[in-house]
Design an enzyme around this catalytic site. Structure first.
Site, PDB file in Angstrom:
ATOM      1  N   LYS A   1       0.826  -1.222   0.000  1.00 30.41           N
ATOM      2  CA  LYS A   1       0.000   0.000   0.000  1.00 30.41           C
ATOM      3  C   LYS A   1       0.857   1.267   0.000  1.00 30.41           C
ATOM      4  O   LYS A   1       0.625   2.180  -0.781  1.00 30.41           O
ATOM      5  CB  LYS A   1      -0.901   0.087   1.258  1.00 30.41           C
ATOM      6  CG  LYS A   1      -1.876  -1.032   1.461  1.00 30.41           C
ATOM      7  CD  LYS A   1      -2.767  -0.757   2.678  1.00 30.41           C
ATOM      8  CE  LYS A   1      -2.038  -0.639   4.006  1.00 30.41           C
ATOM      9  NZ  LYS A   1      -1.471  -1.909   4.500  1.00 30.41           N
TER      10      LYS A   1
ATOM     11  N   ARG B   1      -9.303   1.384   9.083  1.00 26.83           N
ATOM     12  CA  ARG B   1      -8.875   0.046   9.469  1.00 26.83           C
ATOM     13  C   ARG B   1      -9.935  -0.663  10.306  1.00 26.83           C
ATOM     14  O   ARG B   1      -9.733  -1.821  10.688  1.00 26.83           O
ATOM     15  CB  ARG B   1      -7.618   0.176  10.310  1.00 26.83           C
ATOM     16  CG  ARG B   1      -6.319  -0.207   9.625  1.00 26.83           C
ATOM     17  CD  ARG B   1      -5.237  -0.079  10.666  1.00 26.83           C
ATOM     18  NE  ARG B   1      -3.985  -0.674  10.352  1.00 26.83           N
ATOM     19  CZ  ARG B   1      -2.999  -0.074   9.703  1.00 26.83           C
ATOM     20  NH1 ARG B   1      -3.174   1.135   9.211  1.00 26.83           N
ATOM     21  NH2 ARG B   1      -1.859  -0.688   9.538  1.00 26.83           N
TER      22      ARG B   1
ATOM     23  N   ARG C   1      11.751  -5.616   4.946  1.00 25.99           N
ATOM     24  CA  ARG C   1      11.509  -4.194   4.671  1.00 25.99           C
ATOM     25  C   ARG C   1      12.453  -3.296   5.473  1.00 25.99           C
ATOM     26  O   ARG C   1      12.721  -3.563   6.637  1.00 25.99           O
ATOM     27  CB  ARG C   1      10.049  -3.880   5.022  1.00 25.99           C
ATOM     28  CG  ARG C   1       9.690  -2.409   4.915  1.00 25.99           C
ATOM     29  CD  ARG C   1       8.223  -2.218   4.744  1.00 25.99           C
ATOM     30  NE  ARG C   1       7.451  -2.470   5.950  1.00 25.99           N
ATOM     31  CZ  ARG C   1       6.115  -2.395   6.010  1.00 25.99           C
ATOM     32  NH1 ARG C   1       5.437  -2.086   4.932  1.00 25.99           N
ATOM     33  NH2 ARG C   1       5.486  -2.648   7.128  1.00 25.99           N
TER      34      ARG C   1
ATOM     35  N   ARG D   1      11.673  -1.208  11.092  1.00 27.87           N
ATOM     36  CA  ARG D   1      10.646  -0.784  12.044  1.00 27.87           C
ATOM     37  C   ARG D   1      10.523  -1.806  13.166  1.00 27.87           C
ATOM     38  O   ARG D   1      10.560  -3.009  12.911  1.00 27.87           O
ATOM     39  CB  ARG D   1       9.293  -0.645  11.331  1.00 27.87           C
ATOM     40  CG  ARG D   1       9.070   0.726  10.708  1.00 27.87           C
ATOM     41  CD  ARG D   1       7.897   0.739   9.754  1.00 27.87           C
ATOM     42  NE  ARG D   1       6.680   0.138  10.299  1.00 27.87           N
ATOM     43  CZ  ARG D   1       5.539   0.048   9.628  1.00 27.87           C
ATOM     44  NH1 ARG D   1       5.454   0.517   8.406  1.00 27.87           N
ATOM     45  NH2 ARG D   1       4.482  -0.504  10.183  1.00 27.87           N
TER      46      ARG D   1
ATOM     47  N   ARG E   1      -0.003  -8.013  13.958  1.00 28.13           N
ATOM     48  CA  ARG E   1      -0.560  -7.070  12.982  1.00 28.13           C
ATOM     49  C   ARG E   1      -1.433  -7.784  11.965  1.00 28.13           C
ATOM     50  O   ARG E   1      -2.479  -7.277  11.560  1.00 28.13           O
ATOM     51  CB  ARG E   1       0.563  -6.297  12.298  1.00 28.13           C
ATOM     52  CG  ARG E   1       1.205  -5.303  13.256  1.00 28.13           C
ATOM     53  CD  ARG E   1       2.558  -4.851  12.771  1.00 28.13           C
ATOM     54  NE  ARG E   1       2.478  -4.176  11.496  1.00 28.13           N
ATOM     55  CZ  ARG E   1       3.462  -4.151  10.602  1.00 28.13           C
ATOM     56  NH1 ARG E   1       4.576  -4.786  10.844  1.00 28.13           N
ATOM     57  NH2 ARG E   1       3.316  -3.493   9.483  1.00 28.13           N
TER      58      ARG E   1
END
Ligand code: ADP
Ligand code: ZN
Length: 226
Positions: free
Chosen positions: A17, A92, A126, A169, A180
């Protein structure tokens, strides 16, 4: 041109996204609005809001609807969002979607989907620029009909755009990823039906890297803008 382009990018963590919104937005002249980026900036600055959301984010939970809705309202009434915006990471929950109905007229919701094993691999690989938020990924995926080449920085550990330091992160660590994904499945995935019933949902399954996918996404957005 008085075109309004109000879009939502919906999908689980790691689906792309942020990468897609950060590239498609500028090409359409509308901002990417990422509530995650806004919260990370607040945490970094040590603001009252940042301190409030820090622990929740680190645990992979969701910030309370009241808080997110207020932040989002403030952001989309700013001048640069006059022509529209791409919401990345909002709504969300169903209450967030209902609140959004009261303040915007969403043209299209792009429902981006990838198999869960690929999401986990992508999130683990990531890296983010500490300074400008630019995204990198060293995962190399070629299975299940999906071919995503790695997107490494030119120089290891360093942002191509600004030279900033790349980091992982805290919530991209294995233990938190599971939380998550669980939060997505439980609280966010009901939005797929919510928007399908409104007739504004478009399904999108990425099969290649952003160089190939972003132009396709931009075409869909242009088709559906009002
Ligand atoms: P992701 O990679 O999971 O899409 P984001 O950058 O969008 O991550 O969000 C990071 C974290 O910020 C979330 O795990 C959550 O704690 C918080 N957050 C961001 N947007 C929202 C939202 N709309 N509602 C509740 N919490 C949010
Ligand atoms: Zn940078």
């Amino acid at each position: 041109m008085s075109m309004a382009m109000q879009f939502v990018f919906l999908g689980p963590p790691g689906v792309g996204k942020g990468t897609y919104a950060s590239r498609a937005g500028p090409q359409l002249g509308i901002p990417q609005v990422s509530t995650g980026d806004i919260f990370r900036a607040e945490v970094k600055s040590g603001s009252e809001l940042g301190n409030k959301v820090k622990g929740i984010m680190e645990a992979g939970g969701l910030v309370s609807d009241d808080v997110v809705i207020e932040v989002l309202k403030k952001r989309i009434t700013r001048d640069d969002a006059r022509k529209g915006f791409i919401l990345d990471g909002f709504p969300r929950t169903i209450p967030q979607a209902e609140a959004l109905d009261g303040i915007a007229k969403i043209d299209m919701v792009l429902n981006i989907a990838l198999p869960e094993d690929i999401l986990i691999e992508k999130i683990s690989a990531r890296r983010v620029c500490r300074n400008c938020g630019d995204l990198y990924n060293v995962a190399s995926i070629d299975r299940e009909g999906i071919k995503m080449p790695p997107m490494p920085p030119k120089e290891e550990g360093k942002c191509d755009k600004c030279g900033g330091e790349l980091y992982q992160r805290a919530d991209d660590k294995e233990e938190v990823i599971k939380e998550r994904l669980a939060a997505y499945n439980k609280q966010t995935s009901p939005l797929i039906d919510y928007y399908r019933e409104k007739g504004i949902l478009v399904d999108f399954k990425p099969t290649a890297g952003p160089e190939e996918m972003v132009p396709k996404i931009i075409e869909l957005l242009k088709e559906h803008g009002s």
